[in-house]
Enzyme design. Structure first.
Site, PDB file in Angstrom:
ATOM      1  N   ASN A 147      35.825 -18.549  19.884  1.00  0.00           N
ATOM      2  CA  ASN A 147      35.348 -19.136  21.150  1.00  0.00           C
ATOM      3  C   ASN A 147      35.992 -20.481  21.458  1.00  0.00           C
ATOM      4  OD1 ASN A 147      31.930 -17.890  20.790  1.00  0.00           O
ATOM      5  ND2 ASN A 147      33.677 -16.975  21.821  1.00  0.00           N
ATOM      6  N   ASP A 151      25.617 -11.234  22.985  1.00  0.00           N
ATOM      7  CA  ASP A 151      26.724 -11.101  23.935  1.00  0.00           C
ATOM      8  C   ASP A 151      26.205 -10.761  25.336  1.00  0.00           C
ATOM      9  OD1 ASP A 151      29.295 -10.951  24.896  1.00  0.00           O
ATOM     10  OD2 ASP A 151      29.701  -8.966  24.075  1.00  0.00           O
TER      11      ASP A 151
HETATM   12  C1  FPP Z   1      29.334 -14.214  24.014  1.00  0.00           C
HETATM   13  O1  FPP Z   1      29.435 -13.691  25.278  1.00  0.00           O
HETATM   14  C2  FPP Z   1      28.310 -15.223  23.761  1.00  0.00           C
HETATM   15  C3  FPP Z   1      28.592 -16.499  23.396  1.00  0.00           C
HETATM   16  C4  FPP Z   1      29.974 -16.977  23.224  1.00  0.00           C
HETATM   17  C5  FPP Z   1      27.597 -17.529  23.193  1.00  0.00           C
HETATM   18  C6  FPP Z   1      26.215 -17.177  22.806  1.00  0.00           C
HETATM   19  C7  FPP Z   1      25.412 -18.386  23.102  1.00  0.00           C
HETATM   20  C8  FPP Z   1      24.144 -18.416  23.490  1.00  0.00           C
HETATM   21  C9  FPP Z   1      23.278 -17.218  23.553  1.00  0.00           C
HETATM   22  C10 FPP Z   1      23.516 -19.715  23.897  1.00  0.00           C
HETATM   23  C11 FPP Z   1      23.449 -20.721  22.830  1.00  0.00           C
HETATM   24  C12 FPP Z   1      22.587 -20.222  21.738  1.00  0.00           C
HETATM   25  C13 FPP Z   1      21.988 -21.029  20.860  1.00  0.00           C
HETATM   26  C14 FPP Z   1      21.161 -20.434  19.794  1.00  0.00           C
HETATM   27  C15 FPP Z   1      22.110 -22.477  20.919  1.00  0.00           C
HETATM   28  P1  FPP Z   1      29.248 -14.363  26.685  1.00  0.00           P
HETATM   29  O2  FPP Z   1      27.845 -14.817  26.733  1.00  0.00           O
HETATM   30  O3  FPP Z   1      30.282 -15.384  26.877  1.00  0.00           O
HETATM   31  O4  FPP Z   1      29.230 -13.300  27.793  1.00  0.00           O
HETATM   32  P2  FPP Z   1      30.291 -12.297  28.445  1.00  0.00           P
HETATM   33  O5  FPP Z   1      30.787 -11.430  27.341  1.00  0.00           O
HETATM   34  O6  FPP Z   1      29.407 -11.562  29.388  1.00  0.00           O
HETATM   35  O7  FPP Z   1      31.335 -13.088  29.139  1.00  0.00           O
END
Ligand code: FPP
Length: 242
Positions: free
Chosen positions: A62, A14
């Site tokens: 998501n 996250d």
């Molecule tokens: C949650 O918070 C994270 C996600 C919805 C996606 C995680 C995805 C990745 C790390 C990249 C893809 C990974 C792979 C292995 C292909 P957020 O990052 O949207 O952040 P926020 O809570 O700060 O808005």
């Protein structure tokens, strides 16, 4: 029971969006960086002898994000599988997936399925990507399948136990996670491996996912080693059974 090294680590990655916004960059940039760090995470996990690593790449919830972000995250998952295919094979890493791949654009889905097939013989570590995954949804799917079997007269209520339920869940072939790590400062599980994490140790970090590194992974593993896992029993019982 004194804990040793976690065999299965599951990570809620996250904080990509906040990390990027704080530097005046787009959320997409944050996710790209997050994917690079995810690659670093499987290398670090393997160096530390972790048997299974599960990464929460895209949750069922998501899908409610703006379509452009959904599309980008999905294509990132496909690219991740494709770009690291050879490296997985060289390292003996087997790629698996939990969740629903049906809604993935066909190119991303094909890339992931090809990598799953290409790495199927890997025995050094299992890397599992949770994509379109939600623990409740996984349980609902399993219950639906169980009910259909029962309705067809193929399953009796007394035959339903934990093992039967797991066998119908997409996460059914994973070990239960020993350690769940969440970056990004929130202290919740967000529908991640709820059934499987019943006895997992939890490690929360205020670092955003793109800042995840070896030091932080080692902190989480050391914190885990200091925990006392009793699985509902008392210390003396586990000392005798050790
Ligand atoms: C949650 O918070 C994270 C996600 C919805 C996606 C995680 C995805 C990745 C790390 C990249 C893809 C990974 C792979 C292995 C292909 P957020 O990052 O949207 O952040 P926020 O809570 O700060 O808005």
């Amino acid at each position: 029971m004194q804990t040793d090294k976690p065999r299965h680590i599951a990570i809620i990655m996250d904080g990509n969006g906040r990390w990027a916004t704080a530097q005046g960059k787009t959320r997409a940039f944050g996710h790209e960086q997050g994917a690079r760090v995810a690659a670093e995470a499987f290398r670090l996990g393997q160096e530390r002898g972790i048997e299974q690593l599960t990464l929460y790449a895209f949750s069922f919830a998501n899908y409610r994000r703006p379509q452009a972000e959904v599309d980008h995250l999905m294509s990132l998952c496909g690219r991740f599988a494709e770009d690291h295919r050879d490296e997985f094979v060289e390292r003996g890493i087997r790629l698996t997936v939990i969740g629903e791949l049906e809604d993935l654009p066909s190119a991303a889905r094909r890339a992931i399925e090809n990598t799953i097939a290409a790495t199927a013989k890997g025995t050094a570590m299992t890397l599992c990507l949770a994509i379109g995954y939600g623990a409740r949804n996984d349980l609902v799917g399993a219950i639906r399948a169980l009910t259909a079997r029962a309705y067809a007269g193929l399953l009796l209520p007394e035959e339903v136990d934990e093992t039967t339920i797991r066998s119908f869940m997409t996460a059914g072939s994973l070990r239960d996670p020993d350690l769940v790590i969440r970056t990004g400062g929130e202290r919740r599980l967000s529908d991640f491996l709820l059934f499987e994490s019943a006895y997992a140790e939890l490690f929360f970090s205020d670092h955003m996912w793109p800042d995840f590194n070896a030091e932080l992974l080692d902190q989480a593993i050391s914190a885990y080693a200091r925990r006392d896992r009793r699985y509902g029993q008392i210390g003396e019982q586990l000392a005798h059974s050790a």
